[in-house]
Design a protein around this motif. Structure first.
Motif, mmCIF file in Angstrom:
data_model
loop_
_atom_site.group_PDB
_atom_site.id
_atom_site.type_symbol
_atom_site.label_atom_id
_atom_site.label_comp_id
_atom_site.label_asym_id
_atom_site.label_seq_id
_atom_site.Cartn_x
_atom_site.Cartn_y
_atom_site.Cartn_z
ATOM 1 N N VAL A 79 -5.323 0.908 0.385
ATOM 2 C CA VAL A 79 -3.798 1.097 0.448
ATOM 3 C C VAL A 79 -3.374 2.534 -0.172
ATOM 4 O O VAL A 79 -2.261 3.139 0.487
ATOM 5 N N GLU A 80 -3.869 2.629 -1.325
ATOM 6 C CA GLU A 80 -3.573 3.970 -1.836
ATOM 7 C C GLU A 80 -3.504 5.279 -1.000
ATOM 8 O O GLU A 80 -2.838 6.436 -1.126
ATOM 9 N N ASP A 81 -4.726 5.147 0.185
ATOM 10 C CA ASP A 81 -4.659 6.391 1.091
ATOM 11 C C ASP A 81 -3.637 6.406 2.332
ATOM 12 O O ASP A 81 -3.394 7.061 2.819
ATOM 13 N N PHE A 82 -2.843 4.884 2.432
ATOM 14 C CA PHE A 82 -1.814 5.205 3.639
ATOM 15 C C PHE A 82 -0.877 6.137 3.598
ATOM 16 O O PHE A 82 -0.633 6.750 4.615
ATOM 17 N N THR A 83 -0.125 6.322 2.353
ATOM 18 C CA THR A 83 0.782 7.222 2.107
ATOM 19 C C THR A 83 0.359 8.522 2.519
ATOM 20 O O THR A 83 0.976 9.661 3.002
ATOM 21 N N GLU A 84 -0.932 8.966 1.550
ATOM 22 C CA GLU A 84 -1.467 10.276 1.690
ATOM 23 C C GLU A 84 -1.774 10.662 2.948
ATOM 24 O O GLU A 84 -1.868 11.838 3.603
ATOM 25 N N LEU A 85 -2.134 9.611 4.078
ATOM 26 C CA LEU A 85 -2.612 9.957 5.431
ATOM 27 C C LEU A 85 -1.536 10.107 6.319
ATOM 28 O O LEU A 85 -1.632 9.993 7.428
ATOM 29 N N LYS A 86 -0.176 10.043 5.738
ATOM 30 C CA LYS A 86 0.984 10.154 6.732
ATOM 31 C C LYS A 86 1.262 9.144 7.658
ATOM 32 O O LYS A 86 1.582 9.116 8.656
ATOM 33 N N LEU A 87 0.613 7.811 7.329
ATOM 34 C CA LEU A 87 0.882 6.562 7.983
ATOM 35 C C LEU A 87 2.353 6.338 7.790
ATOM 36 O O LEU A 87 3.145 6.686 6.697
ATOM 37 N N ASN A 88 2.999 5.598 8.914
ATOM 38 C CA ASN A 88 4.369 5.178 8.728
ATOM 39 C C ASN A 88 4.415 3.845 7.933
ATOM 40 O O ASN A 88 4.343 2.811 8.397
ATOM 41 N N THR A 89 4.708 4.121 6.594
ATOM 42 C CA THR A 89 4.529 2.874 5.769
ATOM 43 C C THR A 89 5.361 3.135 4.485
ATOM 44 O O THR A 89 5.578 4.105 4.367
ATOM 45 N N ASP A 90 5.907 1.787 4.046
ATOM 46 C CA ASP A 90 7.066 2.052 2.911
ATOM 47 C C ASP A 90 6.828 0.716 2.311
ATOM 48 O O ASP A 90 6.219 -0.299 3.101
ATOM 49 N N ALA A 91 7.085 0.529 1.132
ATOM 50 C CA ALA A 91 7.004 -0.781 0.371
ATOM 51 C C ALA A 91 8.223 -0.871 -0.711
ATOM 52 O O ALA A 91 8.643 -0.259 -1.339
ATOM 53 N N ASN A 92 9.013 -1.896 -0.102
ATOM 54 C CA ASN A 92 10.131 -2.372 -0.962
ATOM 55 C C ASN A 92 10.056 -3.450 -2.015
ATOM 56 O O ASN A 92 9.344 -4.277 -1.768
ATOM 57 N N VAL A 93 10.694 -3.033 -3.063
ATOM 58 C CA VAL A 93 10.594 -3.986 -4.387
ATOM 59 C C VAL A 93 11.355 -5.326 -3.830
ATOM 60 O O VAL A 93 12.485 -5.150 -3.714
ATOM 61 N N ILE A 94 10.858 -6.544 -3.968
ATOM 62 C CA ILE A 94 11.325 -7.863 -3.909
ATOM 63 C C ILE A 94 11.948 -8.499 -4.886
ATOM 64 O O ILE A 94 12.701 -9.117 -5.110
ATOM 65 N N ARG A 95 11.022 -8.064 -6.221
ATOM 66 C CA ARG A 95 11.096 -8.668 -7.322
ATOM 67 C C ARG A 95 10.655 -8.115 -8.606
ATOM 68 O O ARG A 95 9.475 -7.327 -8.397
ATOM 69 N N SER A 96 11.288 -7.578 -9.698
ATOM 70 C CA SER A 96 10.892 -6.901 -10.985
ATOM 71 C C SER A 96 11.663 -7.402 -12.133
ATOM 72 O O SER A 96 12.671 -7.862 -12.039
ATOM 73 N N GLY A 97 10.541 -7.560 -13.070
ATOM 74 C CA GLY A 97 11.490 -7.888 -14.389
ATOM 75 C C GLY A 97 10.335 -8.895 -15.412
ATOM 76 O O GLY A 97 8.842 -8.859 -14.981
ATOM 77 N N VAL A 98 10.581 -9.121 -16.591
ATOM 78 C CA VAL A 98 9.563 -9.660 -17.564
ATOM 79 C C VAL A 98 9.465 -10.997 -17.074
ATOM 80 O O VAL A 98 10.376 -11.795 -16.816
ATOM 81 N N GLU A 99 8.198 -11.545 -17.024
ATOM 82 C CA GLU A 99 7.824 -12.869 -16.804
ATOM 83 C C GLU A 99 6.701 -13.287 -17.226
ATOM 84 O O GLU A 99 5.848 -12.736 -18.002
ATOM 85 N N THR A 100 6.642 -14.756 -17.506
ATOM 86 C CA THR A 100 5.339 -15.438 -17.963
ATOM 87 C C THR A 100 4.312 -15.438 -16.725
ATOM 88 O O THR A 100 4.851 -15.971 -15.685
ATOM 89 N N PRO A 101 3.060 -14.836 -16.907
ATOM 90 C CA PRO A 101 2.322 -14.680 -15.537
ATOM 91 C C PRO A 101 1.739 -16.005 -15.263
ATOM 92 O O PRO A 101 1.536 -16.853 -16.276
ATOM 93 N N PRO A 102 1.359 -16.279 -14.172
ATOM 94 C CA PRO A 102 0.476 -17.474 -13.680
ATOM 95 C C PRO A 102 -0.732 -17.710 -14.719
ATOM 96 O O PRO A 102 -1.169 -16.716 -14.985
ATOM 97 N N MET A 103 -1.099 -18.727 -14.782
ATOM 98 C CA MET A 103 -2.322 -19.211 -15.701
ATOM 99 C C MET A 103 -3.539 -18.555 -15.288
ATOM 100 O O MET A 103 -4.313 -17.989 -16.271
ATOM 101 N N ARG A 104 -3.808 -18.238 -13.907
ATOM 102 C CA ARG A 104 -5.025 -17.627 -13.381
ATOM 103 C C ARG A 104 -5.037 -15.983 -14.042
ATOM 104 O O ARG A 104 -6.060 -15.725 -14.441
#
Length: 249
Positions: free
Chosen positions: A70-95
């Motif tokens: 996925v790190e190559d998608f932007t570098e290879l000029k593919l039509n891609t973007d990633a929008n932040v849905i959620r961000s912040g401090v959380e207690t992570p899942p047990m796994r």
């Protein structure tokens, strides 16, 4: 039934299907209906007194899924973007707490993003990071970049990948909504534990949930001399570029 069917070439007389289908108790009307479908699709032509002939071969199905890092998608000029849905401090899942050997109640900074390719949902990227690193990333514009790229280039952090797991899951209600899929649709999942410390202890955890109808995973194997083995033919041009970039990283 398919194995016993003779190969058909353009202009060749189409084989008589009735004896074969009658052997497996398929009615003549069902066979006629199938032939009418082939004729309406322009694959065969029937001429009274002469027979039925092949006039066009069916188009070969092309695998249009992407592959590679996925790190190559932007570098290879593919039509891609990633929008932040959620961000912040959380207690992570047990796994994840277990994978990172966290103390009870220890919290991380979570960044959940939805990636689109060609304007359609492609993958959900979920990252759990140390608080200082996560908050620094959250202040950046992450739409047209990757977290790995920003960690290395912008924050100057040297990353060491500890392990990567590949799995298959079905979409739950939340992922199905984000990725515009039916609940229970197949997903390809990658999980990456990463360290930014000299001790090599994993400190970050990345999960990516890909639509299985839009992505497949490729592993580049190498010979003993370190040279990559000849890869299988790519499904399409974009997949070929991604596979090539993956082998160079």
């Amino acid at each position: 039934m398919t194995k016993s069917r003779p190969a058909q070439n353009l202009g060749a007389e189409f084989f008589n299907p009735f004896p074969r289908y009658l052997q497996i108790r398929v009615s003549r009307e069902t066979v006629r209906e199938a032939l009418r479908g082939l004729e309406s699709d322009g694959l065969i032509a029937r001429h009274r007194g002469k027979g039925t002939f092949v006039v066009r071969l069916p188009d070969k199905a092309q695998d249009k899924r992407l592959t590679g890092l996925v790190e190559d998608f932007t570098e290879l000029k593919l039509n891609t973007d990633a929008n932040v849905i959620r961000s912040g401090v959380e207690t992570p899942p047990m796994r994840i707490a277990s994978a990172l050997h966290l103390a009870a109640g220890e919290r991380l900074f979570r960044i959940l993003r939805l990636r689109e390719v060609d304007g359609k949902p492609f993958a959900c990227h979920d990252a759990f990071l140390p608080l200082d690193i996560g908050s620094a990333l959250a202040r950046l514009d992450l739409t047209h970049t990757t977290l790995f790229g920003e960690l290395r280039r912008t924050l100057g952090i040297k990353l060491v990948e500890i392990y990567q797991h590949i799995d298959a899951l079905t979409a739950d209600v939340s992922l199905a909504r984000f990725l515009e899929l039916e609940v229970g649709a197949p997903l390809l999942v990658t999980r990456r534990a990463v360290s930014h410390r000299r001790t090599g202890v994993q400190t970050m955890f990345f999960e990516s949930y890909f639509r299985a109808d839009r992505y497949y995973y490729t592993v580049q194997l190498k010979q003993k001399d370190g040279k990559p083995l000849r890869p299988a033919p790519a499904a399409n041009a974009r997949a070929k570029r991604l596979r090539t970039a993956s082998s160079q990283r």
